[in-house]
Design a protein around this motif. Structure first.
Motif, PDB file in Angstrom:
ATOM      1  N   ASN A 329       0.806  -1.224   0.000  1.00 15.35           N
ATOM      2  CA  ASN A 329       0.000   0.000   0.000  1.00 15.35           C
ATOM      3  C   ASN A 329       0.837   1.270   0.000  1.00 15.35           C
ATOM      4  OD1 ASN A 329      -1.987  -1.873   0.257  1.00 15.35           O
ATOM      5  ND2 ASN A 329      -2.819  -1.121   2.184  1.00 15.35           N
ATOM      6  N   GLU A 330       2.024   1.213   0.638  1.00 16.63           N
ATOM      7  CA  GLU A 330       2.788   2.449   0.810  1.00 16.63           C
ATOM      8  C   GLU A 330       4.207   2.394   0.260  1.00 16.63           C
ATOM      9  OE1 GLU A 330       2.613   3.577   4.934  1.00 16.63           O
ATOM     10  OE2 GLU A 330       0.464   3.184   4.983  1.00 16.63           O
ATOM     11  N   GLY A 331       4.648   1.223  -0.157  1.00 16.52           N
ATOM     12  CA  GLY A 331       5.998   1.121  -0.737  1.00 16.52           C
ATOM     13  C   GLY A 331       7.127   1.098   0.274  1.00 16.52           C
ATOM     14  N   THR A 332       6.806   1.033   1.565  1.00 14.22           N
ATOM     15  CA  THR A 332       7.839   1.075   2.617  1.00 14.22           C
ATOM     16  C   THR A 332       8.662  -0.220   2.653  1.00 14.22           C
ATOM     17  OG1 THR A 332       6.328   2.401   3.881  1.00 14.22           O
ATOM     18  CG2 THR A 332       8.130   1.417   5.097  1.00 14.22           C
ATOM     19  N   THR A 333       9.971  -0.089   2.613  1.00 17.36           N
ATOM     20  CA  THR A 333      10.807  -1.308   2.612  1.00 17.36           C
ATOM     21  C   THR A 333      11.484  -1.568   3.964  1.00 17.36           C
ATOM     22  OG1 THR A 333      12.644  -0.011   1.780  1.00 17.36           O
ATOM     23  CG2 THR A 333      11.377  -1.225   0.143  1.00 17.36           C
ATOM     24  N   LEU A 334      11.098  -0.836   5.005  1.00 15.16           N
ATOM     25  CA  LEU A 334      11.752  -1.043   6.311  1.00 15.16           C
ATOM     26  C   LEU A 334      11.688  -2.520   6.714  1.00 15.16           C
ATOM     27  CD1 LEU A 334      10.699   1.978   8.586  1.00 15.16           C
ATOM     28  CD2 LEU A 334      12.806   1.611   7.278  1.00 15.16           C
ATOM     29  N   GLY A 335      12.823  -3.097   7.051  1.00 11.31           N
ATOM     30  CA  GLY A 335      12.866  -4.503   7.470  1.00 11.31           C
ATOM     31  C   GLY A 335      13.063  -5.473   6.315  1.00 11.31           C
ATOM     32  N   SER A 336      13.134  -4.972   5.077  1.00 11.69           N
ATOM     33  CA  SER A 336      13.324  -5.902   3.949  1.00 11.69           C
ATOM     34  C   SER A 336      14.726  -6.514   4.019  1.00 11.69           C
ATOM     35  CB  SER A 336      13.150  -5.145   2.626  1.00 11.69           C
ATOM     36  OG  SER A 336      13.603  -5.961   1.571  1.00 11.69           O
ATOM     37  N   VAL A 337      14.844  -7.789   3.638  1.00 12.25           N
ATOM     38  CA  VAL A 337      16.152  -8.434   3.717  1.00 12.25           C
ATOM     39  C   VAL A 337      16.954  -8.317   2.419  1.00 12.25           C
ATOM     40  CG1 VAL A 337      15.485 -10.083   5.519  1.00 12.25           C
ATOM     41  CG2 VAL A 337      15.199 -10.710   3.114  1.00 12.25           C
ATOM     42  N   ASN A 338      16.338  -7.784   1.358  1.00 11.93           N
ATOM     43  CA  ASN A 338      17.097  -7.711   0.098  1.00 11.93           C
ATOM     44  C   ASN A 338      17.033  -6.359  -0.591  1.00 11.93           C
ATOM     45  OD1 ASN A 338      14.422  -7.828  -0.770  1.00 11.93           O
ATOM     46  ND2 ASN A 338      14.929  -9.056  -2.569  1.00 11.93           N
ATOM     47  N   MET A 339      16.318  -5.398  -0.014  1.00 13.40           N
ATOM     48  CA  MET A 339      16.175  -4.077  -0.657  1.00 13.40           C
ATOM     49  C   MET A 339      16.763  -3.015   0.254  1.00 13.40           C
ATOM     50  SD  MET A 339      14.318  -3.593  -3.467  1.00 13.40           S
ATOM     51  CE  MET A 339      13.645  -4.785  -4.605  1.00 13.40           C
ATOM     52  N   PRO A 340      17.154  -1.881  -0.319  1.00 10.42           N
ATOM     53  CA  PRO A 340      17.528  -0.767   0.561  1.00 10.42           C
ATOM     54  C   PRO A 340      16.329  -0.399   1.421  1.00 10.42           C
ATOM     55  CG  PRO A 340      17.658  -0.154  -1.788  1.00 10.42           C
ATOM     56  CD  PRO A 340      17.213  -1.564  -1.741  1.00 10.42           C
TER      57      PRO A 340
END
Ligand SMILES: NC(=O)c1ccc[n+]([C@@H]2O[C@H](COP(=O)([O-])OP(=O)(O)OC[C@H]3O[C@@H](n4cnc5c(N)ncnc54)[C@H](O)[C@@H]3O)[C@@H](O)[C@H]2O)c1
Ligand SMILES: O=C(O)CC[C@@H](O)C(=O)O
Length: 426
Positions: A329-340
């Motif tokens: 919904n918001e594009g937030t990547t916080l906590g992703s293991v493979n993305m900035p």
């Protein structure tokens, strides 16, 4: 209008988002996703490669646990996929690099089942020291066999922990509370909890511990890190526990070490190959040494249940589903293991003519200038960007965008050679 654009069109209808959940993802997670209005397809088991390829073609989101192998070959077919949720700690079952290169973010739950694994290992230490599995099996067969020979208290014994991360460190505290001494080996210099001691080498750990337990991730360096040489170094009559990944222990070497009585007992929760679902086909078909393993005394074999408690699964369901919703919904990547890791405060009120642009791109010079030439026709309220290796992630909130301009904005970004994936949200 291209298919890709239709998929990303602002404001995308949440009912158009298709989600496939495999491996019995907890109800907590299913509820959160269903409440968003997404179409959620749920299966109790994993899928083999052919079926997986068939199913994954259509979906925007896939949720898995440890059994579903999302290889490059499978992901290549996943044309609509934007995000993967691993409802577990391990992410070795996913080709993280391929996913990042194709703009697919991956999320996991880094510690919601750590306590459950640590408690299982504590149970196994006592069970092995007292040969509980064997005594119980004998009683089930009608045999009374009251023995104390080679049965021990764990008080005063040394626990050697390989990998002092979330699970290893939690286990350290529990073991000390029961009177054990703890030593640990980790490639990183880590603060000891309680009075545990970090040792400088794997050899020092193996020669000093009565119980050795593995809590490392699956990596090229951890493949068969416990093999014939390591068993040789271990104390006579010591015990081995592995609840990390099946690739970490060389099982034929363990069988030899137990047959020669070098190792007095073992507990395995994970195996080099594991079935995709429950059933009678345990290890035999998958692993040639299964019969030998089963015939050993004082060995506890469990079907990868380290993290399988109501508490852990419920917490993981919430944590991973919420990360998926934030990303979709918001594009937030916080906590992703493979993305900035990129985040922008979300809008608190509906703003007309406002869009959020997410642009995943190759991390090469000159991209921001070109992107801003496109965005600059509008009013860029906020923008943030970060990179991780070869992939960069840009997020911008833009106002003064009329509905008829969104398609142009999207297609202009898609035409840039640096593009990996464009999404226009809100
Ligand atoms: N059996 C289960 O159900 C279950 C449940 C959860 C996790 N796991 C497995 O356990 C693993 C560990 O989980 P965690 O949450 O503690 O992970 P973590 O990332 O918090 O800790 C892993 C530790 O291992 C260390 N390490 C990495 N390579 C090493 C090496 N070659 N030698 C020594 N130390 C090394 C790291 O520095 C880190 O401190 C996971 O990766 C997962 O595969 C299994
Ligand atoms: O629940 C699972 O399938 C995996 C559990 C565990 O290995 C993990 O990585 O969290």
């Amino acid at each position: 209008m291209t298919g890709a654009f239709a998929k990303q069109l602002k404001p995308f209808a949440t009912r158009d988002i298709k989600i496939l959940l495999l491996e019995n993802v907890n109800q907590t997670g299913r509820d959160i996703l269903a409440k968003q209005g997404y179409q959620v397809d749920f299966l109790k088991s994993s899928l083999g490669e052919d079926e997986l390829i068939e199913k994954i073609r259509d979906v925007h989101v896939i949720g898995i646990r440890s059994k579903t192998k999302l290889t490059a070959q499978v992901l290549r077919e996943a044309k609509n996929l934007i995000v993967i949720g691993c409802f577990c700690i391990g992410t070795n079952q996913v080709d993280l690099n391929y996913a990042a290169q194709h703009g697919i973010a991956v999320f996991n739950s880094p510690f919601s089942n750590s306590r459950s694994v640590a408690e299982l290992v504590i149970g196994e230490i006592i069970s092995l020291a007292r040969q509980l599995g064997d005594r119980s099996n004998e009683m089930h067969r009608g045999t009374w066999n009251k023995v104390s020979s080679k049965c021990w208290e764990i008080r005063g014994k040394t626990l050697g922990i390989i990998g002092y991360g979330h699970i290893g460190s939690q286990l350290s505290v529990l073991a000390e509370a029961m009177g054990m001494s703890v030593i640990y080996y980790d490639t990183v210099n880590l603060m000891a909890l309680g009075i545990a001691k970090q040792v400088p080498t794997l050899e020092a750990l193996l020669t000093g511990a009565d119980f050795v337990t593995c809590h490392v991730p699956e990596l090229p360096e951890t493949m068969k890190m416990i093999g014939p040489e390591q068993f040789r170094l271990m104390k006579d009559g010591s015990y081995l526990i592995n609840a990390s990944r099946g690739s970490v222990v060389d099982i034929p070497a363990l069988i030899d070490a137990m047959r020669s009585n070098k190792i007095a007992g073992a507990a395995l929760d994970v195996y080099p190959a594991e079935p995709g679902g429950n059933g009678d086909y345990f290890l035999n078909d998958l692993n040639p040494w299964a019969e030998d393993l089963r015939s050993l005394k004082n060995i506890i074999l469990t079907p990868h249940i380290g993290g399988s408690t109501e508490e852990a699964q419920s917490a993981i369901g919430i944590e991973v589903s919420e990360a998926l919703v934030r990303y979709v919904n918001e594009g937030t990547t916080l906590g992703s293991v493979n993305m900035p890791e990129v985040n922008l405060r979300s809008l608190t009120v509906e703003e007309p003519n406002h869009v959020r642009v997410v642009y995943v791109h190759h991390n090469v010079p000159g991209v921001l200038r070109k992107v801003n030439e496109i965005l600059g026709d509008h009013n860029v309220d906020k923008q943030t960007t970060d990179s991780r290796g070869e992939v960069a992630y840009l997020m911008a909130d833009i106002s003064n965008v009329n509905t008829h301009e969104i398609k142009d904005l999207y297609e202009s970004l898609e035409r840039l050679s640096s593009r990996i994936m464009t999404r226009v949200l809100y």
